[in-house]
Write a protein that holds these residues in place. Structure first.
Motif, PDB file in Angstrom:
ATOM      1  N   ILE A  50       0.784  -1.324  -0.012  1.00 14.46           N
ATOM      2  CA  ILE A  50       0.059  -0.027   0.000  1.00 14.46           C
ATOM      3  C   ILE A  50       0.897   1.165   0.003  1.00 14.46           C
ATOM      4  N   ALA A  51       0.467   2.121  -0.966  1.00 12.96           N
ATOM      5  CA  ALA A  51       1.208   3.375  -1.059  1.00 12.96           C
ATOM      6  C   ALA A  51       0.299   4.596  -1.283  1.00 12.96           C
ATOM      7  N   LEU A  52       0.607   5.516  -0.493  1.00 12.68           N
ATOM      8  CA  LEU A  52      -0.229   6.995  -0.534  1.00 12.68           C
ATOM      9  C   LEU A  52       0.767   8.029  -0.180  1.00 12.68           C
ATOM     10  N   TRP A  53       0.331   9.331  -0.673  1.00 16.34           N
ATOM     11  CA  TRP A  53       0.820  10.618  -0.042  1.00 16.34           C
ATOM     12  C   TRP A  53       0.107  11.482   0.670  1.00 16.34           C
ATOM     13  N   SER A  54       0.837  12.253   1.410  1.00 20.96           N
ATOM     14  CA  SER A  54       0.127  13.343   2.052  1.00 20.96           C
ATOM     15  C   SER A  54       1.117  14.491   2.261  1.00 20.96           C
ATOM     16  N   TYR A  55       0.314  15.413   2.634  1.00 19.64           N
ATOM     17  CA  TYR A  55       1.134  16.870   2.923  1.00 19.64           C
ATOM     18  C   TYR A  55       1.880  16.560   4.110  1.00 19.64           C
ATOM     19  N   ALA A  56       3.191  17.054   4.056  1.00 19.05           N
ATOM     20  CA  ALA A  56       4.174  16.854   5.005  1.00 19.05           C
ATOM     21  C   ALA A  56       4.012  17.474   6.233  1.00 19.05           C
ATOM     22  N   LYS A  57       2.918  18.550   6.280  1.00 16.54           N
ATOM     23  CA  LYS A  57       2.639  19.032   7.469  1.00 16.54           C
ATOM     24  C   LYS A  57       1.305  18.458   8.221  1.00 16.54           C
ATOM     25  N   SER A  58       0.971  17.684   7.679  1.00 18.50           N
ATOM     26  CA  SER A  58      -0.522  16.846   7.981  1.00 18.50           C
ATOM     27  C   SER A  58      -0.432  16.204   9.377  1.00 18.50           C
ATOM     28  N   GLN A  59      -1.809  16.020   9.935  1.00 16.36           N
ATOM     29  CA  GLN A  59      -1.697  15.528  11.318  1.00 16.36           C
ATOM     30  C   GLN A  59      -1.119  14.044  11.293  1.00 16.36           C
ATOM     31  N   LYS A  60      -1.627  13.403   9.934  1.00 20.50           N
ATOM     32  CA  LYS A  60      -1.263  11.830   9.991  1.00 20.50           C
ATOM     33  C   LYS A  60       0.024  11.835   9.700  1.00 20.50           C
ATOM     34  N   THR A  61       0.882  12.745   9.068  1.00 19.85           N
ATOM     35  CA  THR A  61       2.463  12.642   8.709  1.00 19.85           C
ATOM     36  C   THR A  61       2.945  12.719  10.089  1.00 19.85           C
ATOM     37  N   ALA A  62       2.576  13.725  10.989  1.00 20.00           N
ATOM     38  CA  ALA A  62       3.105  14.063  12.214  1.00 20.00           C
ATOM     39  C   ALA A  62       3.069  12.698  13.269  1.00 20.00           C
ATOM     40  N   ASN A  63       1.777  12.124  12.946  1.00 18.45           N
ATOM     41  CA  ASN A  63       1.663  10.862  13.822  1.00 18.45           C
ATOM     42  C   ASN A  63       2.670   9.875  13.367  1.00 18.45           C
ATOM     43  N   LEU A  64       2.587   9.629  12.163  1.00 22.27           N
ATOM     44  CA  LEU A  64       3.520   8.590  11.600  1.00 22.27           C
ATOM     45  C   LEU A  64       4.897   8.839  11.892  1.00 22.27           C
ATOM     46  N   ARG A  65       5.478  10.243  11.958  1.00 22.11           N
ATOM     47  CA  ARG A  65       6.736  10.363  12.373  1.00 22.11           C
ATOM     48  C   ARG A  65       7.093   9.975  13.667  1.00 22.11           C
ATOM     49  N   ARG A  66       5.864  10.252  14.567  1.00 24.07           N
ATOM     50  CA  ARG A  66       6.255  10.101  16.246  1.00 24.07           C
ATOM     51  C   ARG A  66       6.091   8.301  16.300  1.00 24.07           C
ATOM     52  N   ASP A  67       5.437   7.744  15.602  1.00 21.29           N
ATOM     53  CA  ASP A  67       5.038   6.347  15.847  1.00 21.29           C
ATOM     54  C   ASP A  67       4.487   5.682  14.659  1.00 21.29           C
ATOM     55  N   PRO A  68       5.257   5.030  13.939  1.00 22.09           N
ATOM     56  CA  PRO A  68       4.895   4.394  12.549  1.00 22.09           C
ATOM     57  C   PRO A  68       4.049   3.363  12.496  1.00 22.09           C
ATOM     58  N   ARG A  69       3.337   3.056  13.582  1.00 24.24           N
ATOM     59  CA  ARG A  69       2.420   1.858  13.584  1.00 24.24           C
ATOM     60  C   ARG A  69       1.330   2.310  12.746  1.00 24.24           C
ATOM     61  N   VAL A  70       0.567   1.571  11.951  1.00 25.38           N
ATOM     62  CA  VAL A  70      -0.866   2.077  11.095  1.00 25.38           C
ATOM     63  C   VAL A  70      -1.520   0.860  10.853  1.00 25.38           C
ATOM     64  N   THR A  71      -2.770   1.147  10.553  1.00 25.28           N
ATOM     65  CA  THR A  71      -3.626   0.080  10.236  1.00 25.28           C
ATOM     66  C   THR A  71      -4.527   0.713   9.028  1.00 25.28           C
ATOM     67  N   CYS A  72      -4.558  -0.062   7.855  1.00 25.65           N
ATOM     68  CA  CYS A  72      -5.325   0.185   6.750  1.00 25.65           C
ATOM     69  C   CYS A  72      -6.444  -0.490   6.785  1.00 25.65           C
ATOM     70  N   LEU A  73      -7.776   0.162   6.387  1.00 27.06           N
ATOM     71  CA  LEU A  73      -8.825  -0.681   5.988  1.00 27.06           C
ATOM     72  C   LEU A  73      -9.363  -0.410   4.750  1.00 27.06           C
ATOM     73  N   VAL A  74      -9.596  -1.193   3.679  1.00 26.28           N
ATOM     74  CA  VAL A  74     -10.412  -1.147   2.613  1.00 26.28           C
ATOM     75  C   VAL A  74     -11.685  -2.109   2.568  1.00 26.28           C
ATOM     76  N   GLU A  75     -12.998  -1.364   2.403  1.00 27.55           N
ATOM     77  CA  GLU A  75     -14.032  -2.358   2.648  1.00 27.55           C
ATOM     78  C   GLU A  75     -15.060  -2.069   1.756  1.00 27.55           C
ATOM     79  N   ALA A  76     -16.059  -2.949   1.603  1.00 27.50           N
ATOM     80  CA  ALA A  76     -17.250  -2.703   0.606  1.00 27.50           C
ATOM     81  C   ALA A  76     -18.199  -3.681   1.089  1.00 27.50           C
ATOM     82  N   GLY A  77     -19.466  -3.248   0.507  1.00 33.28           N
ATOM     83  CA  GLY A  77     -20.757  -3.920   0.813  1.00 33.28           C
ATOM     84  C   GLY A  77     -21.793  -3.168   1.607  1.00 33.28           C
ATOM     85  N   GLU A  78     -22.961  -3.385   1.404  1.00 30.10           N
ATOM     86  CA  GLU A  78     -23.932  -2.670   1.868  1.00 30.10           C
ATOM     87  C   GLU A  78     -24.632  -3.624   2.747  1.00 30.10           C
TER      88      GLU A  78
END
Length: 149
Positions: A50-78
């Motif tokens: 999985i690859a993405l990009w974000s603004y260097a000054k965004s909250q998610k970037t600050a979070n990931l610089r501090r703690d690189p743990r992440v979970t990604c979810l892709v889902e579908a269905g009604e």
């Protein structure tokens, strides 16, 4: 006899096809107060990750610089019988170098907007200077497809 959990698990090929088709990923990082920070993101699969990009000054970037743990979810269905999803827990690798950021930006552009023309290439080059690339190194992947029930 396979458990229900085993019956609904996607194969690697099914996961790949699902990630190629679905368009939005929920990205969870850890906020400064320890609470989850959840945001929708466009993504691509680059070199099997999985690859993405974000603004260097965004909250998610600050979070990931501090703690690189992440979970990604892709889902579908009604409805319950159509629910499908892939959850990937891992560590985010942040890349500030222009070449990597640009390469991820190109992959995202191809996925969501198609081929680049001169104007979109110039726009991508300008955006890449303000962004970081995030590549997820998976630790645990869980998948489900309730259509298999």
């Amino acid at each position: 006899m396979a458990s229900q959990r085993e019956r609904i698990r996607m194969t690697d090929a099914e996961v790949g096809e699902f990630l190629a088709f679905e368009r939005t990923l929920q990205l969870a990082s850890i906020g400064p107060d320890g609470a989850p920070h959840l945001v929708p993101m466009f993504f691509a699969v680059v070199d099997g990750r999985i690859a993405l990009w974000s603004y260097a000054k965004s909250q998610k970037t600050a979070n990931l610089r501090r703690d690189p743990r992440v979970t990604c979810l892709v889902e579908a269905g009604e409805h319950y019988g159509e629910l499908r999803g892939v959850s990937i827990a891992g560590r985010a690798e942040l890349h500030d170098d222009y070449d990597t950021v640009h390469r991820i930006g190109e992959a995202l552009h191809r996925r969501y907007q198609g081929a680049m023309d001169h104007a979109s290439r110039a726009g991508l080059e300008a955006q890449a200077k303000k962004r970081v690339a995030v590549v997820v190194d998976p630790v645990k992947t869980i998948s489900w497809d309730h259509r298999k029930l």
